[in-house]
Write a protein that holds these residues in place. Sequence first.
Motif, PDB file in Angstrom:
ATOM      1  N   MET A 101       0.461  -1.154  -5.288  1.00 30.08           N
ATOM      2  CA  MET A 101       0.986  -2.148  -6.222  1.00 30.08           C
ATOM      3  C   MET A 101       1.078  -3.511  -5.546  1.00 30.08           C
ATOM      4  O   MET A 101       0.876  -4.553  -6.177  1.00 30.08           O
ATOM      5  CB  MET A 101       2.362  -1.701  -6.742  1.00 30.08           C
ATOM      6  N   GLN A 102       1.338  -3.507  -4.231  1.00 30.70           N
ATOM      7  CA  GLN A 102       1.493  -4.752  -3.497  1.00 30.70           C
ATOM      8  C   GLN A 102       0.185  -5.538  -3.422  1.00 30.70           C
ATOM      9  O   GLN A 102       0.175  -6.763  -3.513  1.00 30.70           O
ATOM     10  CB  GLN A 102       2.024  -4.483  -2.086  1.00 30.70           C
ATOM     11  N   ASN A 103      -0.950  -4.836  -3.240  1.00 32.63           N
ATOM     12  CA  ASN A 103      -2.225  -5.564  -3.146  1.00 32.63           C
ATOM     13  C   ASN A 103      -2.936  -5.688  -4.494  1.00 32.63           C
ATOM     14  O   ASN A 103      -4.059  -6.187  -4.560  1.00 32.63           O
ATOM     15  CB  ASN A 103      -3.151  -4.925  -2.099  1.00 32.63           C
ATOM     16  N   GLY A 104      -2.280  -5.244  -5.562  1.00 29.59           N
ATOM     17  CA  GLY A 104      -2.842  -5.387  -6.897  1.00 29.59           C
ATOM     18  C   GLY A 104      -3.797  -4.285  -7.305  1.00 29.59           C
ATOM     19  O   GLY A 104      -4.334  -4.306  -8.417  1.00 29.59           O
ATOM     20  N   GLY A 105      -3.992  -3.293  -6.435  1.00 29.53           N
ATOM     21  CA  GLY A 105      -4.908  -2.207  -6.752  1.00 29.53           C
ATOM     22  C   GLY A 105      -4.347  -1.211  -7.739  1.00 29.53           C
ATOM     23  O   GLY A 105      -5.101  -0.488  -8.398  1.00 29.53           O
ATOM     24  N   ILE A 106      -3.010  -1.138  -7.847  1.00 25.80           N
ATOM     25  CA  ILE A 106      -2.351  -0.234  -8.798  1.00 25.80           C
ATOM     26  C   ILE A 106      -1.495  -1.071  -9.733  1.00 25.80           C
ATOM     27  O   ILE A 106      -0.742  -1.953  -9.301  1.00 25.80           O
ATOM     28  CB  ILE A 106      -1.467   0.805  -8.077  1.00 25.80           C
ATOM     29  N   SER A 107      -1.606  -0.812 -11.023  1.00 29.44           N
ATOM     30  CA  SER A 107      -0.825  -1.552 -12.017  1.00 29.44           C
ATOM     31  C   SER A 107       0.660  -1.227 -11.898  1.00 29.44           C
ATOM     32  O   SER A 107       1.049  -0.221 -11.295  1.00 29.44           O
ATOM     33  CB  SER A 107      -1.318  -1.219 -13.422  1.00 29.44           C
ATOM     34  N   LYS A 108       1.487  -2.065 -12.484  1.00 29.26           N
ATOM     35  CA  LYS A 108       2.935  -1.877 -12.386  1.00 29.26           C
ATOM     36  C   LYS A 108       3.402  -0.568 -13.009  1.00 29.26           C
ATOM     37  O   LYS A 108       4.404   0.007 -12.576  1.00 29.26           O
ATOM     38  CB  LYS A 108       3.653  -3.059 -13.044  1.00 29.26           C
ATOM     39  N   ASP A 109       2.677  -0.094 -14.039  1.00 22.08           N
ATOM     40  CA  ASP A 109       3.087   1.173 -14.657  1.00 22.08           C
ATOM     41  C   ASP A 109       2.507   2.385 -13.925  1.00 22.08           C
ATOM     42  O   ASP A 109       2.738   3.530 -14.318  1.00 22.08           O
ATOM     43  CB  ASP A 109       2.693   1.220 -16.139  1.00 22.08           C
ATOM     44  N   GLY A 110       1.738   2.145 -12.843  1.00 19.84           N
ATOM     45  CA  GLY A 110       1.211   3.224 -12.015  1.00 19.84           C
ATOM     46  C   GLY A 110       0.056   3.987 -12.623  1.00 19.84           C
ATOM     47  O   GLY A 110      -0.353   5.020 -12.082  1.00 19.84           O
ATOM     48  N   LYS A 111      -0.534   3.462 -13.707  1.00 24.16           N
ATOM     49  CA  LYS A 111      -1.571   4.231 -14.405  1.00 24.16           C
ATOM     50  C   LYS A 111      -2.982   3.645 -14.293  1.00 24.16           C
ATOM     51  O   LYS A 111      -3.934   4.274 -14.755  1.00 24.16           O
ATOM     52  CB  LYS A 111      -1.193   4.389 -15.882  1.00 24.16           C
ATOM     53  N   THR A 112      -3.123   2.488 -13.684  1.00 22.07           N
ATOM     54  CA  THR A 112      -4.449   1.881 -13.544  1.00 22.07           C
ATOM     55  C   THR A 112      -4.734   1.587 -12.073  1.00 22.07           C
ATOM     56  O   THR A 112      -3.936   0.919 -11.407  1.00 22.07           O
ATOM     57  CB  THR A 112      -4.552   0.575 -14.355  1.00 22.07           C
ATOM     58  N   TYR A 113      -5.870   2.091 -11.582  1.00 19.79           N
ATOM     59  CA  TYR A 113      -6.294   1.895 -10.197  1.00 19.79           C
ATOM     60  C   TYR A 113      -7.593   1.090 -10.202  1.00 19.79           C
ATOM     61  O   TYR A 113      -8.596   1.517 -10.786  1.00 19.79           O
ATOM     62  CB  TYR A 113      -6.534   3.238  -9.501  1.00 19.79           C
TER      63      TYR A 113
END
Length: 597
Positions: A101-113
């Motif tokens: 989430m910190q580098n933007g690779g994972i969305s805030k809701d944890g469902k998009t990589y």
Amino acid sequence: MRKPQRSAALLAACALTLGVAACGGSSSPGGSSGDGGKPVSGGTLNMLGAGDVDYMDPNVSYYSVGYSVLRLWSRQLFTYPAVDGQTTKAVPDLATEVPTMQNGGISKDGKTYTITLRDGAQWNTSPARPVTAADMVRGVKRTCNPVQPFGGIPDFATLIKGYQQFCDGFAKVDQSPSAIADYIDKTDLPGVVAKDDSTVVFTLNHPATYFVDMLTLPAFSPAPEEVLKYLPGSQQLGQHQVSDGPYQIDSWNPTKEITFSRNPAWDASSDPIRKAYVDKVVVDETVSQDSIQQQLQTGTPSADMEFDQAPPPSQLPGLIAQKDPNLNLGETSSSNPYIVFNTVSPNENKAMQNVKVRQALEYALNRDNLIQVLGGPTINPPLTHVLPDNVTGSKDIDLYSFDQDKAKQLLDEAGYGDGLTLKFLYRNASEGSSKAFQTVQQDLSDVGIKVEGVPSPDADFYTKYLQVPSAAKDGVWDLSLAGWGADWYGNAALSFFAPLFTGEPSFPPVGSNFGFYDSATTNKLVQQASTTASEEQANTLWQQADEQVMKDAAFFPITQPQQANYHAEQVHNTVYIPAFQNFDPANVWLSPDKNGG
């Protein structure tokens, strides 16, 4: 079969019994006997075995021996490095970095990589061309092809957005290369999309903290468009594969020999994982287990590493006592072997479909006897339930003590007081498998059960028996040895239950529920455990699922073993990779005076 850390108690036992050196997670990365030295390039790595890969197809292969070979010529987004002490930590391979989430690779809701591919990775086509995000999408789509789907699909079938619906449609497609290619090219998979040539986006139905670890599975390998000319998992495809790793397949003569040479399209600067010191790799698949061990101990240039075999169990106590520096005992995080109960066998008036008969087998089998013929308790600590103790959610459960009188009572209650005959499938080229069959035969004869052997060549064991539904349903076998390990590490309970114990979604050939166990209670517990946001609640549910499987007597667990591997003295940088249950062939180097040519 596939793996995290052994318990402190087991390490202490090793230290007391063997000396810590014999229990290490891998041999010294500096050399075969801790002698250090500068790596040397060149030569031929000769691997010896008695069987073959399951499939020469990354999107289909689901067997540790297959994974070991794929390491040479196929790359994934993430993988496990040949770095001592880090072999269970997922690191980037084709990807540029691990998404957070910190580098933007994972969305805030944890469902998009969102994952970016590194520059320089190429296919060995003519001319060479880059590995792209579209290749990644094609590879994931191929996993649920209608000819030979990947065996671990239950791990992620309901996790990746739209995957189950995509696969439901795929199952209706004609089993021809043209029809399969047409479906892949024209049907979208919403959860796996190429944003551009170097960016692939995965969308999940719910957060999964283990998703990056899941992406280390070779099933999530890119697939070039050329593979669509052939049926998935076919020998024809295996003999015409396109490589993006440091080696390419020169020839594959199934059950005989595989040869690999350097891939001219591979750029070492694009691959942080594989050093590829040797020029060539030759796999001889015609050598017996005893002969392999003998040749490796002689130190001849034509025998360097095991392929699909381990040291014969009868020789392990001596090798351990001698503290042989070429022997490694590595972690596995596995249940291997265990005995599968065929719950759909029609034999003996459907005896194996009766839970009392299966429970009788649980009481009649002597786990201590089986452990002894597999090499002894030092490398085979007992396991009495589903999850090994180093998998999150494991709890010690032992519902069945060895009790032959109780076994006889249950058989009588089930209507088999006068005895019955069962068929046992095993690999006759393996000393451990053969001796385990003989031990089962003796144990069950003591309670009035006659056991007939169904011997199988190593190469046929899964592909012609366990993965073929009709072999179970037609009663070709009633009992069989199999093995399983975690597909990733730590929070990995799902990778045991989903492929092995979740009813129809886990039935072969899609899953590895070879005995066709199906329980509505277990299925509900697994579904709840895999989707809850609370790790504490998940652990409680995994424990309940584990106990339910054992109440239903779906299988007979034996051991959560360490893996024994042996290599010749001329082989260096022998780093054991739990995912392969072997040393990493893409990172070893050979002494110049014994480099096989």
